[in-house]
Structures are given as structure tokens and as C-alpha cells.
Design a protein around this motif. Structure first.
Motif, PDB file in Angstrom:
ATOM      1  N   THR A  21      27.840  36.232  44.363  1.00 62.00           N
ATOM      2  CA  THR A  21      26.816  35.471  45.063  1.00 62.00           C
ATOM      3  C   THR A  21      26.595  34.121  44.387  1.00 62.00           C
ATOM      4  OG1 THR A  21      25.104  36.578  43.740  1.00 62.00           O
ATOM      5  CG2 THR A  21      25.660  37.560  45.873  1.00 62.00           C
ATOM      6  N   LEU A  22      26.768  34.058  43.081  1.00 65.59           N
ATOM      7  CA  LEU A  22      26.593  32.815  42.345  1.00 65.59           C
ATOM      8  C   LEU A  22      27.951  32.194  42.096  1.00 65.59           C
ATOM      9  CD1 LEU A  22      24.799  30.822  40.759  1.00 65.59           C
ATOM     10  CD2 LEU A  22      25.158  32.263  38.741  1.00 65.59           C
ATOM     11  N   LYS A  23      28.130  30.990  42.632  1.00 61.95           N
ATOM     12  CA  LYS A  23      29.409  30.321  42.457  1.00 61.95           C
ATOM     13  C   LYS A  23      29.580  29.846  41.021  1.00 61.95           C
ATOM     14  CE  LYS A  23      31.354  30.472  46.509  1.00 61.95           C
ATOM     15  NZ  LYS A  23      32.644  31.172  46.693  1.00 61.95           N
ATOM     16  N   ARG A  24      30.706  30.175  40.448  1.00 62.07           N
ATOM     17  CA  ARG A  24      31.070  29.658  39.128  1.00 62.07           C
ATOM     18  C   ARG A  24      31.897  28.415  39.361  1.00 62.07           C
ATOM     19  NH1 ARG A  24      34.702  34.116  37.216  1.00 62.07           N
ATOM     20  NH2 ARG A  24      35.299  33.801  39.385  1.00 62.07           N
ATOM     21  N   LEU A  40      32.996   5.903  29.150  1.00 62.64           N
ATOM     22  CA  LEU A  40      31.787   5.675  29.945  1.00 62.64           C
ATOM     23  C   LEU A  40      31.997   6.050  31.413  1.00 62.64           C
ATOM     24  CD1 LEU A  40      30.607   2.261  28.447  1.00 62.64           C
ATOM     25  CD2 LEU A  40      29.883   4.576  27.827  1.00 62.64           C
ATOM     26  N   ALA A  41      33.189   5.760  31.943  1.00 61.70           N
ATOM     27  CA  ALA A  41      33.453   6.047  33.357  1.00 61.70           C
ATOM     28  C   ALA A  41      33.424   7.551  33.634  1.00 61.70           C
ATOM     29  CB  ALA A  41      34.793   5.453  33.775  1.00 61.70           C
ATOM     30  N   VAL A  42      34.049   8.328  32.774  1.00 58.97           N
ATOM     31  CA  VAL A  42      34.052   9.771  33.005  1.00 58.97           C
ATOM     32  C   VAL A  42      32.655  10.357  32.799  1.00 58.97           C
ATOM     33  CG1 VAL A  42      36.499  10.092  32.492  1.00 58.97           C
ATOM     34  CG2 VAL A  42      34.835  10.224  30.640  1.00 58.97           C
ATOM     35  N   GLU A  43      31.844   9.735  31.953  1.00 60.53           N
ATOM     36  CA  GLU A  43      30.470  10.209  31.786  1.00 60.53           C
ATOM     37  C   GLU A  43      29.648   9.956  33.038  1.00 60.53           C
ATOM     38  OE1 GLU A  43      29.120  12.110  29.447  1.00 60.53           O
ATOM     39  OE2 GLU A  43      31.189  12.222  28.726  1.00 60.53           O
ATOM     40  N   ARG A  44      29.904   8.845  33.720  1.00 57.62           N
ATOM     41  CA  ARG A  44      29.225   8.602  35.005  1.00 57.62           C
ATOM     42  C   ARG A  44      29.665   9.624  36.035  1.00 57.62           C
ATOM     43  NH1 ARG A  44      30.315   3.165  33.464  1.00 57.62           N
ATOM     44  NH2 ARG A  44      32.179   3.094  34.783  1.00 57.62           N
ATOM     45  N   GLN A  45      30.956   9.941  36.035  1.00 53.45           N
ATOM     46  CA  GLN A  45      31.441  10.980  36.937  1.00 53.45           C
ATOM     47  C   GLN A  45      30.780  12.322  36.621  1.00 53.45           C
ATOM     48  OE1 GLN A  45      35.738  11.226  37.025  1.00 53.45           O
ATOM     49  NE2 GLN A  45      35.981   8.998  37.083  1.00 53.45           N
ATOM     50  N   ARG A  46      30.644  12.618  35.329  1.00 55.17           N
ATOM     51  CA  ARG A  46      30.050  13.887  34.905  1.00 55.17           C
ATOM     52  C   ARG A  46      28.613  14.022  35.445  1.00 55.17           C
ATOM     53  NH1 ARG A  46      31.247  16.859  30.308  1.00 55.17           N
ATOM     54  NH2 ARG A  46      32.344  15.032  29.445  1.00 55.17           N
ATOM     55  N   ALA A  47      27.843  12.945  35.346  1.00 62.27           N
ATOM     56  CA  ALA A  47      26.446  12.989  35.798  1.00 62.27           C
ATOM     57  C   ALA A  47      26.361  13.316  37.289  1.00 62.27           C
ATOM     58  CB  ALA A  47      25.757  11.661  35.502  1.00 62.27           C
ATOM     59  N   ASP A  48      27.218  12.682  38.088  1.00 63.87           N
ATOM     60  CA  ASP A  48      27.206  12.945  39.533  1.00 63.87           C
ATOM     61  C   ASP A  48      27.641  14.370  39.844  1.00 63.87           C
ATOM     62  OD1 ASP A  48      26.318  10.414  40.122  1.00 63.87           O
ATOM     63  OD2 ASP A  48      28.315   9.590  40.499  1.00 63.87           O
ATOM     64  N   CYS A  49      28.656  14.853  39.153  1.00 65.64           N
ATOM     65  CA  CYS A  49      29.170  16.198  39.418  1.00 65.64           C
ATOM     66  C   CYS A  49      28.169  17.272  38.984  1.00 65.64           C
ATOM     67  CB  CYS A  49      30.506  16.395  38.713  1.00 65.64           C
ATOM     68  SG  CYS A  49      31.857  15.367  39.365  1.00 65.64           S
ATOM     69  N   GLU A  50      27.525  17.070  37.843  1.00 61.28           N
ATOM     70  CA  GLU A  50      26.527  18.036  37.387  1.00 61.28           C
ATOM     71  C   GLU A  50      25.328  18.065  38.331  1.00 61.28           C
ATOM     72  OE1 GLU A  50      25.700  16.916  33.375  1.00 61.28           O
ATOM     73  OE2 GLU A  50      27.447  17.999  32.555  1.00 61.28           O
ATOM     74  N   ARG A  51      24.988  16.920  38.914  1.00 59.54           N
ATOM     75  CA  ARG A  51      23.894  16.884  39.889  1.00 59.54           C
ATOM     76  C   ARG A  51      24.229  17.746  41.099  1.00 59.54           C
ATOM     77  NH1 ARG A  51      23.961  14.174  44.247  1.00 59.54           N
ATOM     78  NH2 ARG A  51      25.555  12.720  43.459  1.00 59.54           N
ATOM     79  N   ILE A  52      25.473  17.678  41.564  1.00 62.62           N
ATOM     80  CA  ILE A  52      25.890  18.493  42.710  1.00 62.62           C
ATOM     81  C   ILE A  52      25.771  19.976  42.389  1.00 62.62           C
ATOM     82  CG2 ILE A  52      27.891  19.162  44.097  1.00 62.62           C
ATOM     83  CD1 ILE A  52      28.773  16.260  44.040  1.00 62.62           C
ATOM     84  N   ALA A  53      26.195  20.359  41.196  1.00 62.87           N
ATOM     85  CA  ALA A  53      26.109  21.769  40.794  1.00 62.87           C
ATOM     86  C   ALA A  53      24.656  22.227  40.764  1.00 62.87           C
ATOM     87  CB  ALA A  53      26.763  21.965  39.431  1.00 62.87           C
ATOM     88  N   ARG A  54      23.773  21.410  40.238  1.00 55.74           N
ATOM     89  CA  ARG A  54      22.344  21.782  40.202  1.00 55.74           C
ATOM     90  C   ARG A  54      21.783  21.921  41.603  1.00 55.74           C
ATOM     91  NH1 ARG A  54      22.194  17.748  36.203  1.00 55.74           N
ATOM     92  NH2 ARG A  54      21.233  16.302  37.713  1.00 55.74           N
ATOM     93  N   GLU A  55      22.097  20.995  42.477  1.00 60.27           N
ATOM     94  CA  GLU A  55      21.575  21.032  43.840  1.00 60.27           C
ATOM     95  C   GLU A  55      22.038  22.272  44.594  1.00 60.27           C
ATOM     96  OE1 GLU A  55      22.911  17.357  45.465  1.00 60.27           O
ATOM     97  OE2 GLU A  55      21.288  16.158  44.577  1.00 60.27           O
ATOM     98  N   VAL A  96      35.464  23.864  42.484  1.00 66.26           N
ATOM     99  CA  VAL A  96      35.831  22.691  41.703  1.00 66.26           C
ATOM    100  C   VAL A  96      35.010  21.513  42.214  1.00 66.26           C
ATOM    101  CG1 VAL A  96      37.670  21.077  41.065  1.00 66.26           C
ATOM    102  CG2 VAL A  96      38.184  23.506  41.314  1.00 66.26           C
ATOM    103  N   ILE A  97      34.392  20.797  41.285  1.00 71.10           N
ATOM    104  CA  ILE A  97      33.656  19.584  41.627  1.00 71.10           C
ATOM    105  C   ILE A  97      34.349  18.412  40.939  1.00 71.10           C
ATOM    106  CG2 ILE A  97      31.425  18.405  41.620  1.00 71.10           C
ATOM    107  CD1 ILE A  97      30.099  21.117  41.129  1.00 71.10           C
ATOM    108  N   CYS A  98      34.658  17.387  41.697  1.00 69.19           N
ATOM    109  CA  CYS A  98      35.212  16.165  41.115  1.00 69.19           C
ATOM    110  C   CYS A  98      34.564  14.974  41.804  1.00 69.19           C
ATOM    111  CB  CYS A  98      36.740  16.105  41.242  1.00 69.19           C
ATOM    112  SG  CYS A  98      37.368  16.301  42.912  1.00 69.19           S
ATOM    113  N   TRP A  99      34.654  13.825  41.184  1.00 76.44           N
ATOM    114  CA  TRP A  99      33.962  12.658  41.720  1.00 76.44           C
ATOM    115  C   TRP A  99      34.603  12.180  43.019  1.00 76.44           C
ATOM    116  CZ3 TRP A  99      34.510   7.419  42.811  1.00 76.44           C
ATOM    117  CH2 TRP A  99      33.299   6.719  42.961  1.00 76.44           C
TER     118      TRP A  99
END
Length: 202
Positions: A21-24, A40-55, A96-99
Motif C-alpha cells: 500500500t505504501l510506495k517505496r 548545486l544542480a542535482v541538489e535543486r533536483q533533489r528538493a523537487d523530487c523529495e517534495r513529490i514523494a512527500r506530497e 522512480v522519481i526524477c526531475w
């Protein structure tokens, strides 16, 4: 469970299905060239991807990063990409989440591997720009077109570089032989001249 050592680098083996039920989810981050080396660029990507996972309420079980590694050349080794493929084949995650889709791959063959994995219920692939949905016909068509365009851009860039090199060496461009270059000639002589076009007066 699939033996990781038996998984080819270019292929994706679907793990055995399980009721969850919980997506890994995993996150994949990549940029072709990091000019400063600060990531820095991959860190910006990380922030957006982690936001999607939280949402979506997904649990992030792994983050894979290939910083300053191009995906355009299939000869390039992307260590974390290969590790992600093995981990998916071993059933470690099911999303899988990617930018952007071209952060994941710019190789049509690799894209087809991910499409195969997402065609049947199992893998979910989400991008931060919302363009990739490999579970639908339209999404797969868009992804294939995007990968083909990216591949064509790389090939055009290589051809342009080769033509510039030939021009610097005084050699004619490859393709149709210019009419002012003698058959079998490899270089354009500085003293050679083209016959000017003349309009008939009659």
C-alpha cells in the motif's frame, strides 16, 4: 529474488509483484556537466523530487546521483544508474522519481527498458515537470519522441564538430563533392578558384 550479479547493465528485470500500500520510491539525480563541482544542480533536483514523494506519501528508500556524467553517450558508465537498475530488479523499490525524463536516460534502448517495466502494473515513474507517464500510450509516445529528438541533437552536434575540423584542415565537407573540387582531391588549394557564373547576353 534476482541475483544482482546476473542483471545486465542495459536491461531491467521486473521484480516479483507484492501487495504493498505504501510506495517505496527511489530518486535519480543527474546533470551532464557540473562546472563548479559543487553539485548545486542535482541538489535543486533533489528538493523537487523529495517534495513529490512527500506530497504522494511515498517512502524514499534510495537516492541515486550521477553528477557531471552525460547520458548521451552509451559508452559512458553511470555507476548509480547501474546500481538503481540492479536494485529495482531486486525489488528494492517500485517507483522512480526524477526531475526530467532526460535526466534518467537519453538512450532510446534504455528508455524502452523502463517502458517495459512500467507497461504492466508495477513500476511508477514520475518526473518533477509532470511530462512523463509511461503507463499511458500518449505518455510513451511523448517519451519516445523526446528521446529520439535528444539523440538526433547529439548526432548533429558530432557531425558539426567533424565538419568544422575538416574545414580547419582545408578539406571539403563530406557529402556531395563540390563542383570546383577535382575528383579524388582531398584538400582545397588556396590558389584554386571557382569558375564564376556568367549570364548569357543572348
Amino acid at each position: 529474488m534476482v541475483d544482482a550479479s546476473s542483471v545486465p547493465q542495459t536491461g531491467i528485470i521486473r521484480p516479483q509483484d507484492g501487495a504493498q500500500t505504501l510506495k517505496r520510491s527511489s530518486i535519480y539525480l543527474r546533470i551532464s556537466l557540473d562546472h563548479t563541482g559543487e553539485g548545486l544542480a542535482v541538489e535543486r533536483q533533489r528538493a523537487d523530487c523529495e517534495r513529490i514523494a512527500r506530497e504522494r506519501g511515498w517512502k524514499i528508500v534510495a537516492t541515486y546521483t550521477d553528477n557531471s556524467i552525460s547520458a548521451s553517450d552509451k559508452a559512458n558508465v553511470r555507476p548509480d544508474y547501474d546500481r538503481m537498475v540492479r536494485d529495482y530488479s531486486n525489488g528494492r523499490f517500485d517507483a522512480v522519481i526524477c526531475w526530467d525524463l532526460d535526466r534518467l536516460t537519453r538512450q532510446p534502448r534504455q528508455l524502452e527498458d523502463w517502458i517495459d517495466a512500467a507497461t504492466e502494473p508495477g513500476l511508477l515513474l514520475v518526473t518533477a515537470n509532470g511530462e512523463a507517464d509511461l503507463s499511458t500510450d500518449g505518455g510513451r509516445l511523448f517519451a519516445r519522441i523526446k528521446a529520439s529528438v535528444a539523440r538526433a541533437e547529439v548526432e548533429r552536434a558530432r557531425q558539426s564538430a567533424a565538419q568544422r575540423q575538416r574545414a580547419a584542415m582545408g578539406r571539403p565537407p563530406r557529402g556531395v563533392r563540390p563542383t570546383w573540387v577535382a575528383r579524388g582531391s582531398n584538400c582545397i588549394s588556396a590558389s584554386s578558384s571557382r569558375t564564376p557564373l556568367r549570364r548569357s547576353s543572348g
